[in-house]
Design a protein around this motif. Structure first.
Motif, short mmCIF file in Angstrom:
data_model
loop_
_atom_site.label_atom_id
_atom_site.label_comp_id
_atom_site.label_asym_id
_atom_site.label_seq_id
_atom_site.Cartn_x
_atom_site.Cartn_y
_atom_site.Cartn_z
N LEU A 40 0.99 -1.04 -0.23
CA LEU A 40 -0.39 -0.02 -0.06
C LEU A 40 0.62 1.67 0.18
O LEU A 40 0.92 2.17 -0.71
CB LEU A 40 -0.79 0.00 1.42
N MET A 41 1.82 1.55 1.22
CA MET A 41 2.50 2.53 0.86
C MET A 41 2.98 2.95 -0.42
O MET A 41 3.80 3.60 -0.80
CB MET A 41 3.45 2.51 2.69
N ASN A 42 4.21 1.65 -0.76
CA ASN A 42 5.22 1.63 -2.35
C ASN A 42 3.86 2.25 -3.46
O ASN A 42 4.29 3.14 -3.68
CB ASN A 42 5.49 0.92 -2.34
N LEU A 43 3.02 1.75 -3.19
CA LEU A 43 1.99 2.66 -4.33
C LEU A 43 2.15 3.89 -4.43
O LEU A 43 1.35 4.99 -5.27
CB LEU A 43 0.78 1.51 -4.44
N VAL A 44 1.54 4.26 -3.09
CA VAL A 44 1.21 5.39 -2.90
C VAL A 44 2.16 6.96 -3.15
O VAL A 44 1.69 7.19 -3.09
CB VAL A 44 0.26 4.83 -1.16
N MET A 45 3.13 5.60 -2.26
CA MET A 45 4.31 6.89 -2.56
C MET A 45 4.91 7.33 -3.85
O MET A 45 5.31 7.78 -4.27
CB MET A 45 5.92 6.49 -1.95
N ASN A 46 4.82 5.64 -4.57
CA ASN A 46 5.22 6.31 -6.25
C ASN A 46 3.88 7.14 -6.90
O ASN A 46 4.73 7.79 -7.70
CB ASN A 46 5.23 4.35 -6.57
N ALA A 47 3.32 6.94 -6.52
CA ALA A 47 1.91 7.49 -6.98
C ALA A 47 2.33 9.32 -6.91
O ALA A 47 2.01 10.08 -8.00
CB ALA A 47 0.83 7.25 -6.54
N ALA A 48 2.58 9.52 -5.94
CA ALA A 48 2.65 10.72 -4.96
C ALA A 48 4.45 11.98 -6.11
O ALA A 48 3.97 12.33 -6.30
CB ALA A 48 2.94 10.84 -3.98
N ASP A 49 5.20 10.26 -6.39
CA ASP A 49 6.23 10.93 -6.67
C ASP A 49 5.76 11.05 -8.37
O ASP A 49 6.36 12.00 -9.24
CB ASP A 49 7.06 9.70 -6.70
N ALA A 50 4.69 10.93 -9.37
CA ALA A 50 4.09 11.18 -10.18
C ALA A 50 3.74 11.92 -10.74
O ALA A 50 3.17 13.20 -11.57
CB ALA A 50 3.37 9.92 -10.83
N ILE A 51 3.28 13.25 -8.90
CA ILE A 51 2.84 14.00 -9.62
C ILE A 51 4.07 15.51 -9.07
O ILE A 51 4.25 15.81 -7.61
CB ILE A 51 1.93 13.86 -8.43
N ARG A 52 5.23 15.38 -9.95
CA ARG A 52 6.05 16.61 -9.76
C ARG A 52 5.74 17.65 -9.35
O ARG A 52 6.09 18.08 -8.75
CB ARG A 52 6.79 16.29 -10.93
N ASP A 53 4.92 18.48 -10.13
CA ASP A 53 4.78 20.06 -10.25
C ASP A 53 3.30 20.08 -9.36
O ASP A 53 2.13 19.43 -10.72
CB ASP A 53 5.13 20.75 -11.61
N GLN A 77 -0.78 5.92 -19.25
CA GLN A 77 -0.52 6.90 -21.08
C GLN A 77 0.15 8.26 -20.44
O GLN A 77 -0.08 8.58 -19.61
CB GLN A 77 -1.63 7.12 -21.88
N PRO A 78 1.15 8.79 -21.40
CA PRO A 78 1.97 9.85 -20.63
C PRO A 78 0.72 11.25 -21.30
O PRO A 78 -0.13 11.45 -21.95
CB PRO A 78 2.84 10.00 -22.18
N GLY A 79 0.30 12.22 -19.84
CA GLY A 79 0.04 12.82 -19.53
C GLY A 79 -1.59 12.65 -18.68
O GLY A 79 -2.33 14.22 -18.51
N ARG A 80 -1.54 10.88 -19.06
CA ARG A 80 -2.69 11.07 -18.04
C ARG A 80 -3.35 10.05 -16.86
O ARG A 80 -4.07 9.73 -16.75
CB ARG A 80 -3.96 10.38 -19.40
N GLY A 81 -1.94 10.26 -16.53
CA GLY A 81 -1.94 9.62 -15.25
C GLY A 81 -1.50 7.79 -15.36
O GLY A 81 -1.03 7.11 -16.34
N THR A 82 -2.23 7.30 -14.53
CA THR A 82 -1.33 5.85 -14.00
C THR A 82 -2.21 5.46 -13.21
O THR A 82 -2.72 5.46 -11.92
CB THR A 82 -0.12 5.53 -13.63
N CYS A 83 -2.36 3.54 -13.40
CA CYS A 83 -3.56 3.33 -12.12
C CYS A 83 -2.67 2.06 -12.41
O CYS A 83 -2.54 1.19 -12.85
CB CYS A 83 -4.42 3.40 -12.63
N PHE A 84 -2.20 1.68 -11.18
CA PHE A 84 -1.85 0.28 -10.59
C PHE A 84 -3.29 -1.11 -9.70
O PHE A 84 -3.99 -0.08 -9.26
CB PHE A 84 -0.70 0.29 -9.62
N ARG A 85 -3.37 -1.72 -10.68
CA ARG A 85 -4.06 -2.38 -10.09
C ARG A 85 -3.02 -4.40 -9.09
O ARG A 85 -2.92 -4.68 -10.12
CB ARG A 85 -5.54 -2.68 -10.97
N VAL A 86 -4.06 -4.48 -7.83
CA VAL A 86 -3.99 -5.51 -7.17
C VAL A 86 -4.51 -6.16 -7.00
O VAL A 86 -5.97 -5.98 -6.40
CB VAL A 86 -2.78 -5.34 -6.16
N ALA A 87 -4.41 -7.70 -7.61
CA ALA A 87 -5.94 -8.42 -7.39
C ALA A 87 -5.20 -10.47 -6.43
O ALA A 87 -4.43 -10.61 -6.78
CB ALA A 87 -6.23 -9.05 -8.82
N LEU A 88 -5.76 -9.90 -5.66
CA LEU A 88 -5.55 -10.73 -4.17
C LEU A 88 -6.68 -11.80 -4.35
O LEU A 88 -7.82 -11.79 -4.16
CB LEU A 88 -5.37 -10.29 -3.26
#
Length: 743
Positions: free
Chosen positions: A504-517, A605-616
């Motif tokens: 959870l934390m790694n995915l959230v921190m990775n998403a935060a890093d993708a929002i740079r400015d 996609q470039p400029g359209r964000g990212t979505c990580f999906r985890v299935a357990l």
């Protein structure tokens, strides 16, 4: 005085008998009236020659006789017939002859031309045979007179050179390639000048269309009866042969250059001695030149053990099924320097005798560089590990300090005398909750250090995500909005809490890093979703998962996004698009998800964000126990043993305590078949009998899991002493006993 007619007849007969030919007189029925000597195939009174001919020749001769009778004009005929000595030819002159009464007869003058006819026939056959040979020859044949004029040229000249006989150049040297002309003129000049009878040369000549071809030509001088000299050329197109020879020469040159200039050593040995070596072999073996190395016994370069290895390699190379691919050796060159080499070889023949050819490369520097690279990689990995651990430790230290502040303030508040019981219980509850969170932080440190065994239990994905809301909110920058969309249905999964928190934390921190400015938004979702096997096959880790219901976690951001090439590499270890990143976050996420038999997918996609999906996988409901379980707790520390017994007692478990080896042995003797599980200190491992009931779970209390390798090999399950005083031990035991009941 005699009768003139009688005198003429006497003279005629005398001349007929004395002539070299044959004379016959025939009546109108073609019967012989008179025959001169030599007519052994016809008698007087018989039909002249007609009976000896076949039907066609008989008719032809009969017509000739009749025409002379009718016209009175002499006629020459050739008469083939069957004589006493075989087939014969007669050349005859048939003349009309009128007697005294005016009756016309025939006078036949004939001569045997059999030999002449046979000679002409043989000459014609020879000429036809010669013409067939010349016209069907693969060679071009041309005859020139003394002035160089073409007398004859067969059709092969046209086929090869494109010239008709009339179009051949008067000066044959004009068609010769300029580079070959002087040589050809010198060679053929001796024949033209009469000092040699023949000469031969191979040269390039121009075809009628201007293309060059190679010609192999033989020039003969043919003396004539008038003293002049004709010339005959017999030539063949050898372009294919010359081009093939050129290709062979070029191939040999390429092979020679390859062998002489390659950095790989090439050696050929016979009777365990080097018979051929290229320059690279001389360098590797410490020789000044290949010639110095030739004749050197292998024992001068190899140790006895290495020679034995080489002999075995030679022997096995003769059997394709047993032939090894390469051989590793250490050699000591003629210069005294030791080198590490690798080679591969095969049996061959060299100068008519069986030999062994081997291609060898010097891997001494490569081996050194590999060792150096491995050392640097280990240092780099250790540095990155320490960096990652330092970043984690810094964050945990900050959180741990906050938790200690909560514990300290709650305990101080609970000690106030004016508080009533509910207020004091609330304060102690806050302290206990903070202590549990602090324990999880310690587990994260142990997990990063590889000192903690996974503790898989049944948890609710949405509840666990909700419990981390505050921690995730504090971890993201202020300009990033964190939203939660959690399912309102139960999402039970079997997971290790610490590892699930890392995902959870790694995915959230990775998403935060993708929002740079600028401002941005991160959305965390949980939901229950039915996924078909075909869709899961496109997820990482989902290739072997069947379709069904899954607990899904989504972390979506509206950041920079990724292109296709970046998406393909984000899960690689040490790959990072951040200047200060170490590339361990998403790689660790993939490993943790696959370790939980789950799958992960990314859409971006470039400029359209990212979505990580985890299935357990959804955890099935476990059966409840109908009676209390019986557990043995063997631990020398009284406080730890008592706290563990209290925790387990609250989980519907009866506990028998053992403080030393003697008590442990006595409890097993009294209740051995009744125990559902054993919780034993690692120091008491030697007190357990080897004949424990099959399948009885044994939990090992330890301070350092690294020392439990022998016990883990025996099937023991590690439990740290830190976990023995909290809810973790109780939850794990309940899970273990539930699994045992299910089995």
């Amino acid at each position: 005085m005699s009768d003139p007619a009688t005198a003429d007849a006497i003279r005629f007969r005398a001349l007929a008998q004395a002539g070299v030919g044959r004379v016959a007189e025939l009546d109108r029925s073609f019967r012989s009236v008179y025959l001169s000597p030599g007519h052994e195939d016809t008698s007087v009174g018989e039909t002249y020659l007609l009976d000896a001919l076949d039907a066609e020749d008989r008719a032809s001769l009969t017509d000739a006789f009749q025409q002379v009778l009718d016209s009175g004009v002499p006629q020459r005929v050739a008469v083939p017939h069957q004589g006493a000595s075989g087939d014969r030819w007669l050349d005859a002159m048939v003349l009309p002859l009128d007697d005294e009464a005016g009756e016309r007869r025939l006078l036949v003058f004939s001569q045997d031309s059999t030999r002449l006819r046979r000679a002409e026939l043989r000459l014609r056959e020879h000429r036809e045979r010669f013409e067939r040979i010349v016209e069907n020859s693969h060679d071009m044949i041309v005859e020139y007179d003394a002035s160089g004029r073409v007398l004859f040229a067969n059709d092969r000249v046209r086929q090869v050179m494109g010239y008709n006989a009339a179009d051949l150049p008067a000066d044959a040297y004009t068609a010769v390639h300029p580079e070959d002309r002087t040589r050809v003129e010198n060679m053929f000049g001796r024949v033209v000048q009469g000092t040699a009878s023949s000469a031969r040369a191979t040269y390039r000549s121009a075809r009628a269309d201007g293309r060059w071809c190679w010609i192999d030509l033989l020039l003969h001088a043919i003396p004539q009866a008038d003293g002049r000299q004709h010339h005959m050329t017999i030539a063949r197109d050898v372009t294919e042969r010359m081009e093939a020879e050129q290709r062979v020469r070029e191939s040999e040159q390429r092979y020679r250059d390859l062998v002489e200039k390659t950095p790989l050593a090439i050696v050929v040995t016979q009777a365990e001695a080097i018979v051929y070596a290229n320059p690279a072999a001389a360098r590797i073996c410490g020789a000044r030149s290949p010639e110095e190395l030739r004749g050197t016994p292998l024992q001068n370069l190899l140790s006895p053990e290495a020679i034995a290895t080489v002999r075995d390699y030679f022997t096995r190379s003769s059997d394709p099924k047993r032939a090894p691919r390469t051989i590793d050796l250490r050699i000591r060159g003629l210069d005294g320097e030791e080198r590490h080499v690798q080679g591969a070889g095969n049996l061959t023949r060299y100068e008519g005798a069986l030999a062994f050819q081997c291609i060898v490369r010097d891997v001494t520097d490569l081996e050194r560089s590999r060792f150096e690279q491995e050392r640097l990689e280990l240092q780099l990995q250790e540095a990155r590990r320490l960096e990652s651990l330092g970043v984690l430790a810094g964050g945990i230290a900050h959180d741990f300090n906050n938790l200690l502040a909560v514990i300290s303030s709650s305990v101080r508040f609970a000690r106030r005398s004016e508080l009533d019981v509910p207020e004091r219980q609330d304060a102690l509850g806050d302290a206990e909750e903070a202590a549990d969170r602090a324990a999880r932080l310690v587990k994260q440190l142990l997990d990063y250090a590889g000192r903690r065994a996974p503790e898989v239990r049944r948890v609710d994905l949405s509840q666990q995500t909700e419990s981390l809301r505050d921690l995730m909110q504090a971890a993201v920058p202020r300009h990033v909005e964190l939203q939660f969309d959690l399912a309102d249905v139960r999402l039970p999964v079997r997971a290790d809490l610490v590892q699930l928190e890392r995902v959870l934390m790694n995915l959230v921190m990775n998403a935060a890093d993708a929002i740079r400015d600028g401002a941005g938004r991160i959305t965390v979702r949980t939901r229950r979703q039915r996924l078909p096997a075909l869709e899961l096959a496109g997820w990482l880790g989902g290739e072997e998962l069947g379709g069904g219901d899954f607990a899904c976690l989504e972390v979506e951001d509206d950041g920079a996004g990724m292109n296709a090439s970046t998406r393909e590499r984000i899960f690689e270890p040490f790959y990072s698009t951040k200047h200060s990143g170490h590339g361990l976050g998403l790689s660790a996420v993939l490993g943790l998800v696959q370790g939980h038999r789950g799958a992960i997918d990314v859409r971006s996609q470039p400029g359209r964000g990212t979505c990580f999906r985890v299935a357990l996988p959804i955890a099935p409901d476990g059966p409840s126990r109908s009676a209390k379980a019986l557990l043995l707790v063997a631990e020398p520390d009284d406080a730890l043993r008592r706290d563990a017994a209290i925790q387990l007692g609250s989980a519907h478990v009866d506990v028998i305590e053992a403080r030393d080896r003697e008590a442990l042995v006595s409890a097993l003797a009294a209740h051995g078949e009744e125990f559902d599980a054993l919780l034993v200190a690692d120091a008491f491992a030697d007190a357990l009998p080897p004949e424990l009931p099959l399948g009885l779970p044994v939990l090992a209390l330890h301070d350092d899991e690294a020392e439990l390798a022998p016990l883990v090999e025996r099937g023991w399950l590690p439990v740290s002493r830190t976990d023995a005083t909290g809810h973790a031990l109780r939850d794990r035991l309940v899970e273990l006993l539930s699994k045992s009941d299910a089995d």
